[in-house]
Design an enzyme around this catalytic site. Structure first.
Site, PDB file in Angstrom:
ATOM      1  N   SER A  52       0.409  -1.127   0.346  1.00  0.00           N
ATOM      2  CA  SER A  52       0.113  -0.054   0.238  1.00  0.00           C
ATOM      3  C   SER A  52       0.817   1.091  -0.002  1.00  0.00           C
ATOM      4  O   SER A  52       1.800   1.050   0.323  1.00  0.00           O
ATOM      5  CB  SER A  52      -0.386   0.252   1.268  1.00  0.00           C
ATOM      6  OG  SER A  52      -1.815  -1.198   1.356  1.00  0.00           O
TER       7      SER A  52
HETATM    8  N1  SAH Z   1       0.242  -5.439   3.906  1.00  0.00           N
HETATM    9  C1  SAH Z   1       1.064  -5.887   3.090  1.00  0.00           C
HETATM   10  C2  SAH Z   1       0.287  -5.551   2.039  1.00  0.00           C
HETATM   11  C3  SAH Z   1      -0.891  -6.436   1.248  1.00  0.00           C
HETATM   12  S1  SAH Z   1      -1.453  -6.509  -0.016  1.00  0.00           S
HETATM   13  C4  SAH Z   1       2.152  -4.769   2.710  1.00  0.00           C
HETATM   14  O1  SAH Z   1       3.006  -4.122   3.881  1.00  0.00           O
HETATM   15  O2  SAH Z   1       3.704  -4.996   2.379  1.00  0.00           O
HETATM   16  C5  SAH Z   1      -2.306  -7.987   0.093  1.00  0.00           C
HETATM   17  C6  SAH Z   1      -2.041  -9.565   0.437  1.00  0.00           C
HETATM   18  O3  SAH Z   1      -2.924 -10.510   1.298  1.00  0.00           O
HETATM   19  C7  SAH Z   1      -0.797 -10.132  -0.418  1.00  0.00           C
HETATM   20  O4  SAH Z   1      -0.292 -10.475  -0.068  1.00  0.00           O
HETATM   21  C8  SAH Z   1      -2.402 -11.244  -0.753  1.00  0.00           C
HETATM   22  O5  SAH Z   1      -1.421 -12.430  -1.514  1.00  0.00           O
HETATM   23  C9  SAH Z   1      -2.880 -11.293   0.371  1.00  0.00           C
HETATM   24  N2  SAH Z   1      -3.788 -12.318   1.070  1.00  0.00           N
HETATM   25  C10 SAH Z   1      -4.867 -12.319  -0.180  1.00  0.00           C
HETATM   26  N3  SAH Z   1      -6.249 -13.234   0.982  1.00  0.00           N
HETATM   27  C11 SAH Z   1      -5.181 -13.813   2.373  1.00  0.00           C
HETATM   28  C12 SAH Z   1      -5.929 -14.352   3.281  1.00  0.00           C
HETATM   29  N4  SAH Z   1      -7.014 -14.823   2.760  1.00  0.00           N
HETATM   30  N5  SAH Z   1      -4.810 -14.912   3.556  1.00  0.00           N
HETATM   31  C13 SAH Z   1      -3.616 -14.633   3.499  1.00  0.00           C
HETATM   32  N6  SAH Z   1      -3.060 -13.368   2.692  1.00  0.00           N
HETATM   33  C14 SAH Z   1      -3.954 -13.098   2.722  1.00  0.00           C
END
Ligand code: SAH
Length: 202
Positions: A52
């Site tokens: 983000s």
């Molecule tokens: N917090 C992160 C940004 C994450 S983007 C940062 O600081 O970079 C959202 C993330 O959620 C992605 O990596 C995606 O693979 C993960 N995601 C999506 N659905 C998920 C689920 N059910 N369980 C765990 N991770 C999930």
């Protein structure tokens, strides 16, 4: 980043601002776009996922109101940047990522910081982390049209959960507070996140 993006948009908590000075965001960005690490937009981290924009990370962190003693659950480790920010401001951070390759990269990026309070696992985060529950705070960094039930169950009384609530193209960043069995919902702002993909996300 702090002076141009966070302070002018209203991030006030001095501890949050200090942590954004301290944690090098570029360590979490793939080499190809590292020159944009501090830019005011999300960046690709592989597997069609994004880190983000700095302001959203700061806003979600500030909304959690961390004092330093909390056990926090993050759903969506992604690059590991948000986990690092949380590790500076809370006691323990449990973070779940669904892609093994992203979890490995995040663990690698976090190595140089030597945090001992971040625990990462590869799983469907919509199930929460029952063995470690309950949590004082839960942060979901992927969008869902519903609040996954297991996460509400694993939130302590007086706990806070923040997530982008809504469909694929736009959501409302929503803060949920649990008080005596009741849930209070506060809309924070409009936002766009990648989808939460799991058993309890629809
Ligand atoms: N917090 C992160 C940004 C994450 S983007 C940062 O600081 O970079 C959202 C993330 O959620 C992605 O990596 C995606 O693979 C993960 N995601 C999506 N659905 C998920 C689920 N059910 N369980 C765990 N991770 C999930």
């Amino acid at each position: 980043m702090v002076a141009e993006q966070l302070i002018p948009r209203g991030i006030k908590d001095p501890k949050v601002l200090e942590v954004f000075h301290k944690v090098d965001r570029d360590k979490f960005i793939p080499e190809a776009s590292r020159n944009c690490a501090y830019a005011d937009y999300p960046l690709s981290i592989g597997e069609n996922q994004t880190i983000s924009q700095p302001f959203i990370v700061a806003l979600m962190t500030e909304c959690l109101g961390l004092s330093g003693n909390e056990k926090v659950l993050e759903i969506g480790t992604g690059s590991g940047y948000q986990a690092a920010i949380l590790a500076e401001l809370a006691k323990e951070v449990y973070s779940i990522e669904r892609y093994d390759v992203l979890a490995k990269k995040a663990i690698d990026a976090l190595k140089s910081f030597c945090y001992t309070n971040i625990h990462i696992k590869v799983a469907d985060g919509t199930l929460g982390w029952p063995e470690e529950a309950p949590f004082d705070r839960i942060i979901v960094t992927a969008a869902s049209p519903v609040v996954p039930g297991p996460l509400l169950e694993q939130l302590k009384d007086k706990g806070k959960l923040i997530l982008p609530l809504g469909g694929s193209f736009s959501q409302v960043l929503t803060l949920i507070e649990k008080k005596g069995g009741n849930l209070g919902y506060t809309d924070i702002c409009a936002c766009v996140f990648v989808p939460l993909v799991g058993r309890y996300s629809s």
